[in-house]
Design an enzyme around this catalytic site. Sequence first.
Site, short mmCIF file in Angstrom:
data_model
loop_
_atom_site.label_atom_id
_atom_site.label_comp_id
_atom_site.label_asym_id
_atom_site.label_seq_id
_atom_site.Cartn_x
_atom_site.Cartn_y
_atom_site.Cartn_z
CE LYS A 25 35.53 52.16 22.42
NZ LYS A 25 36.65 51.22 22.17
NE ARG B 35 39.68 57.35 23.04
CZ ARG B 35 39.04 56.64 22.14
NH1 ARG B 35 37.82 56.93 21.80
NH2 ARG B 35 39.66 55.65 21.57
NE ARG C 165 40.18 52.65 13.30
CZ ARG C 165 39.58 52.70 14.49
NH1 ARG C 165 38.29 52.39 14.59
NH2 ARG C 165 40.24 53.04 15.56
NE ARG D 195 43.57 52.60 18.61
CZ ARG D 195 43.08 51.73 17.72
NH1 ARG D 195 43.87 51.24 16.77
NH2 ARG D 195 41.83 51.37 17.77
NE ARG E 145 38.95 48.21 13.74
CZ ARG E 145 38.90 48.85 14.89
NH1 ARG E 145 37.74 49.05 15.47
NH2 ARG E 145 39.99 49.30 15.45
P1 AP5 Z 1 34.74 47.45 16.98
O1 AP5 Z 1 33.27 47.38 17.27
O2 AP5 Z 1 35.21 48.20 15.80
O3 AP5 Z 1 35.54 47.90 18.30
P2 AP5 Z 1 35.67 49.33 18.99
O4 AP5 Z 1 35.66 49.09 20.47
O5 AP5 Z 1 34.68 50.28 18.44
O6 AP5 Z 1 37.14 49.65 18.55
P3 AP5 Z 1 37.89 50.99 18.11
O7 AP5 Z 1 39.27 50.57 17.72
O8 AP5 Z 1 37.07 51.74 17.10
O9 AP5 Z 1 37.95 51.77 19.43
P4 AP5 Z 1 38.91 52.92 19.72
O10 AP5 Z 1 38.30 53.45 20.97
O11 AP5 Z 1 40.34 52.57 19.81
O12 AP5 Z 1 38.83 53.82 18.40
P5 AP5 Z 1 38.04 55.16 18.06
O13 AP5 Z 1 37.61 55.08 16.67
O14 AP5 Z 1 37.05 55.50 19.12
O15 AP5 Z 1 35.24 45.91 16.92
C1 AP5 Z 1 36.59 45.60 16.57
C2 AP5 Z 1 36.59 44.38 15.61
O16 AP5 Z 1 36.11 43.23 16.32
C3 AP5 Z 1 35.67 44.54 14.39
O17 AP5 Z 1 36.28 43.95 13.29
C4 AP5 Z 1 34.39 43.77 14.79
O18 AP5 Z 1 33.73 43.24 13.65
C5 AP5 Z 1 34.95 42.68 15.69
N1 AP5 Z 1 34.03 42.30 16.78
C6 AP5 Z 1 33.28 43.14 17.53
N2 AP5 Z 1 32.60 42.44 18.47
C7 AP5 Z 1 32.96 41.14 18.30
C8 AP5 Z 1 32.62 39.90 18.97
N3 AP5 Z 1 31.77 39.89 20.01
N4 AP5 Z 1 33.19 38.75 18.53
C9 AP5 Z 1 34.08 38.76 17.49
N5 AP5 Z 1 34.44 39.87 16.81
C10 AP5 Z 1 33.89 41.05 17.22
O19 AP5 Z 1 39.23 56.23 18.22
C11 AP5 Z 1 40.31 56.26 17.33
C12 AP5 Z 1 41.23 57.42 17.70
O20 AP5 Z 1 40.50 58.66 17.60
C13 AP5 Z 1 41.77 57.42 19.14
O21 AP5 Z 1 42.92 56.63 19.26
C14 AP5 Z 1 42.04 58.91 19.34
O22 AP5 Z 1 43.23 59.31 18.70
C15 AP5 Z 1 40.88 59.58 18.62
N6 AP5 Z 1 39.72 59.83 19.49
C16 AP5 Z 1 38.48 59.24 19.40
N7 AP5 Z 1 37.68 59.71 20.36
C17 AP5 Z 1 38.41 60.62 21.07
C18 AP5 Z 1 38.11 61.42 22.21
N8 AP5 Z 1 36.92 61.38 22.83
N9 AP5 Z 1 39.10 62.24 22.67
C19 AP5 Z 1 40.32 62.29 22.08
N10 AP5 Z 1 40.65 61.53 21.01
C20 AP5 Z 1 39.70 60.70 20.51
#
Ligand code: AP5
Length: 211
Positions: A13, A86, A154, A165, A121
Amino acid sequence: MNLIILGPPGAGKGTQAKIIAEKLDVAHISTGDLLRDELKKDTETSARIKEIMNSGGLVSDEIVVELLEKRVKDEKNGFILDGFPRNLEQAEILDEKGFDIDAAIALDVMDETIVERISGRLFCQSCCAVFHAKYHKPKKENICDVCGAALTQRSDDNAEVVEKRLNVYHELTEPIIVHYAEKGVLTAVDGSGNVEDITNAILSAISKAAE
Ligand code: AP5
């Protein structure tokens, strides 16, 4: 134009949202990044946020919505939301606040791909840039190409927390896909290919939604 990108943890994402934001000149707003910025402050709230994020749970809607509102208020050109909404409550809050969503993209990625992406990552705590040990290597080992800071894993990217998650995603976030499908703005995109092909598929879905 207001966009949402949905998908499980590690689906890509953030990677895609950054590219799409640049191409369409909209703001990339990641609630995960907003929360990680809060962790740099030494407050009671930041300690609570850290505990929840490191356990793989969801931070309270109240905290996340407050951060989002502050971030979104000066964006006149639209945005792409990454990590928000979310749960159904957050989706309803967006509706109540009058944010019209032009397109919601749901990235579809298998669990085994997710585990491989998350375990490789590399994250820059300073500027939030994201790399991958195999698929998107930084030019210098473990150094951020963008700002030169050290890259780390992370703290919520370990196997136990990733499993939690994923469970939270299936239970609380997946129902949102139906919410946006019912509004007629949802497109599912295969997120398992290379970054460029996925970007093209997303751009094509957005331009169809805008017709
Ligand atoms: P990346 O692009 O980083 O993936 P992502 O989908 O953004 O993954 P996240 O882990 O950041 O999502 P998440 O929703 O769990 O975490 P968030 O930070 O929102 O890609 C992943 C890896 O793959 C990278 O190394 C990239 O280079 C590689 N890659 C990407 N595309 C590729 C491809 N096509 N081919 C090969 N490699 C590829 O949330 C973290 C925490 O914050 C949550 O658990 C929660 O506690 C809290 N939080 C966040 N938002 C909320 C909310 N709205 N409400 C409540 N709590 C929240």
